[in-house]
Design a protein around this motif. Sequence first.
Motif, PDB file in Angstrom:
ATOM      1  N   ASN A  66      46.037  35.138  25.537  1.00 39.86           N
ATOM      2  CA  ASN A  66      46.415  36.459  26.030  1.00 39.86           C
ATOM      3  C   ASN A  66      46.993  37.352  24.942  1.00 39.86           C
ATOM      4  N   GLN A  67      47.400  36.773  23.828  1.00 38.18           N
ATOM      5  CA  GLN A  67      47.960  37.572  22.735  1.00 38.18           C
ATOM      6  C   GLN A  67      46.904  38.460  22.074  1.00 38.18           C
ATOM      7  N   ASP A  68      45.654  37.990  22.057  1.00 35.04           N
ATOM      8  CA  ASP A  68      44.601  38.721  21.341  1.00 35.04           C
ATOM      9  C   ASP A  68      43.375  39.040  22.180  1.00 35.04           C
ATOM     10  N   TRP A  69      43.319  38.515  23.406  1.00 28.44           N
ATOM     11  CA  TRP A  69      42.116  38.640  24.210  1.00 28.44           C
ATOM     12  C   TRP A  69      42.437  39.094  25.632  1.00 28.44           C
ATOM     13  N   VAL A  70      41.415  39.635  26.305  1.00 30.21           N
ATOM     14  CA  VAL A  70      41.532  40.003  27.717  1.00 30.21           C
ATOM     15  C   VAL A  70      40.737  38.976  28.512  1.00 30.21           C
ATOM     16  N   LEU A  71      41.364  38.407  29.535  1.00 27.74           N
ATOM     17  CA  LEU A  71      40.759  37.300  30.268  1.00 27.74           C
ATOM     18  C   LEU A  71      40.490  37.697  31.721  1.00 27.74           C
ATOM     19  N   TYR A  72      39.274  37.394  32.175  1.00 21.67           N
ATOM     20  CA  TYR A  72      38.843  37.765  33.522  1.00 21.67           C
ATOM     21  C   TYR A  72      38.448  36.528  34.327  1.00 21.67           C
ATOM     22  N   LYS A  73      38.886  36.480  35.569  1.00 14.78           N
ATOM     23  CA  LYS A  73      38.428  35.440  36.490  1.00 14.78           C
ATOM     24  C   LYS A  73      37.043  35.824  36.994  1.00 14.78           C
ATOM     25  N   ALA A  74      36.121  34.876  36.943  1.00  9.43           N
ATOM     26  CA  ALA A  74      34.769  35.112  37.454  1.00  9.43           C
ATOM     27  C   ALA A  74      34.606  34.314  38.742  1.00  9.43           C
ATOM     28  N   GLU A  75      34.557  35.036  39.868  1.00 11.97           N
ATOM     29  CA  GLU A  75      34.424  34.398  41.174  1.00 11.97           C
ATOM     30  C   GLU A  75      33.551  35.236  42.086  1.00 11.97           C
ATOM     31  N   GLU A  76      32.597  34.578  42.710  1.00 11.86           N
ATOM     32  CA  GLU A  76      31.734  35.220  43.714  1.00 11.86           C
ATOM     33  C   GLU A  76      31.110  36.507  43.182  1.00 11.86           C
ATOM     34  N   GLY A  77      30.669  36.465  41.941  1.00 14.25           N
ATOM     35  CA  GLY A  77      29.997  37.613  41.347  1.00 14.25           C
ATOM     36  C   GLY A  77      30.913  38.746  40.932  1.00 14.25           C
ATOM     37  N   LYS A  78      32.236  38.526  40.968  1.00 11.86           N
ATOM     38  CA  LYS A  78      33.187  39.570  40.606  1.00 11.86           C
ATOM     39  C   LYS A  78      34.052  39.121  39.435  1.00 11.86           C
ATOM     40  N   LEU A  79      34.449  40.094  38.614  1.00 11.74           N
ATOM     41  CA  LEU A  79      35.318  39.837  37.469  1.00 11.74           C
ATOM     42  C   LEU A  79      36.626  40.589  37.670  1.00 11.74           C
ATOM     43  N   THR A  80      37.732  39.863  37.774  1.00 12.00           N
ATOM     44  CA  THR A  80      39.047  40.483  37.932  1.00 12.00           C
ATOM     45  C   THR A  80      40.000  39.901  36.897  1.00 12.00           C
ATOM     46  N   LEU A  81      40.983  40.686  36.497  1.00 15.91           N
ATOM     47  CA  LEU A  81      41.910  40.261  35.450  1.00 15.91           C
ATOM     48  C   LEU A  81      42.694  39.020  35.870  1.00 15.91           C
ATOM     49  N   TRP A  82      42.822  38.096  34.949  1.00 10.52           N
ATOM     50  CA  TRP A  82      43.679  36.929  35.142  1.00 10.52           C
ATOM     51  C   TRP A  82      45.095  37.371  34.787  1.00 10.52           C
ATOM     52  N   GLN A  83      45.989  37.298  35.760  1.00 13.62           N
ATOM     53  CA  GLN A  83      47.340  37.782  35.583  1.00 13.62           C
ATOM     54  C   GLN A  83      48.232  36.725  34.927  1.00 13.62           C
ATOM     55  N   ASP A  84      49.269  37.188  34.257  1.00 12.48           N
ATOM     56  CA  ASP A  84      50.219  36.301  33.590  1.00 12.48           C
ATOM     57  C   ASP A  84      50.847  35.328  34.594  1.00 12.48           C
ATOM     58  N   GLN A  85      50.874  34.042  34.245  1.00 16.92           N
ATOM     59  CA  GLN A  85      51.460  32.973  35.050  1.00 16.92           C
ATOM     60  C   GLN A  85      50.701  32.719  36.358  1.00 16.92           C
ATOM     61  N   GLU A  86      49.504  33.236  36.486  1.00 18.45           N
ATOM     62  CA  GLU A  86      48.703  33.008  37.697  1.00 18.45           C
ATOM     63  C   GLU A  86      47.978  31.666  37.589  1.00 18.45           C
ATOM     64  N   TYR A  87      48.362  30.724  38.444  1.00 16.48           N
ATOM     65  CA  TYR A  87      47.704  29.416  38.447  1.00 16.48           C
ATOM     66  C   TYR A  87      46.372  29.539  39.184  1.00 16.48           C
TER      67      TYR A  87
END
Length: 201
Positions: A66-87
């Motif tokens: 997360n320090q250098d990159w943007v991370l997205y959850k890929a689920e059911e054809g959708k991309l949403t931001l992975w939030q800090d501390q989100e398990y």
Amino acid sequence: MRSDIYNWVPISIPEIHDIFSEIPIHWCIAGGWALDLHLGKQTRKHSDVDIAITREQHLLAYQYLNQDWVLYKAEEGKLTLWQDQEYLHTTNDIWVSRSKDAPFVFQLMLLNTEGTTWKYNRNHLITRPVDELFLKTKEEIPYMRPEIQLLYKGGASQVREKDYLDFQTVLPSLSPKEKAWLKSSLNLQYPEGHDWISALK
């Protein structure tokens, strides 16, 4: 949310190694690149690059990436931001880019484990010790064992043409033990039969 799912400009395997060698987690190259690393040569073009990590360590991976990159959850054809501390209890795929407008450069695949045991997400009867999931190239780049990677490809709900071609390409290099494990695993997942099983005899 992003919808540019074809906006890929993957970084190289050495770049991946440089990034992940600084993160204290179990990781390996997965997907088609893992099979090519096993063969010691590139056999086809790859549109992306996959890295497998354990779900148990995914929050630690987030802290570093997360320090250098943007991370997205890929689920059911959708991309949403992975939030800090989100398990991520059910998410299996994470897409990574340098910014919210930049192309995607690599994908994280989350592996389910229990203690020191890996459990195949499509059939929990199929297991291996976590320490047996990976092999390494002479450059010390970890990659997923070919028989396990082929199980992920052959065990998908839809086996793509490139997955079948990968199977045909890698099959001659598999040891009798690797073939037997893949055959047994496919039989467990598909007791009614699977197209690849006859080739593994």
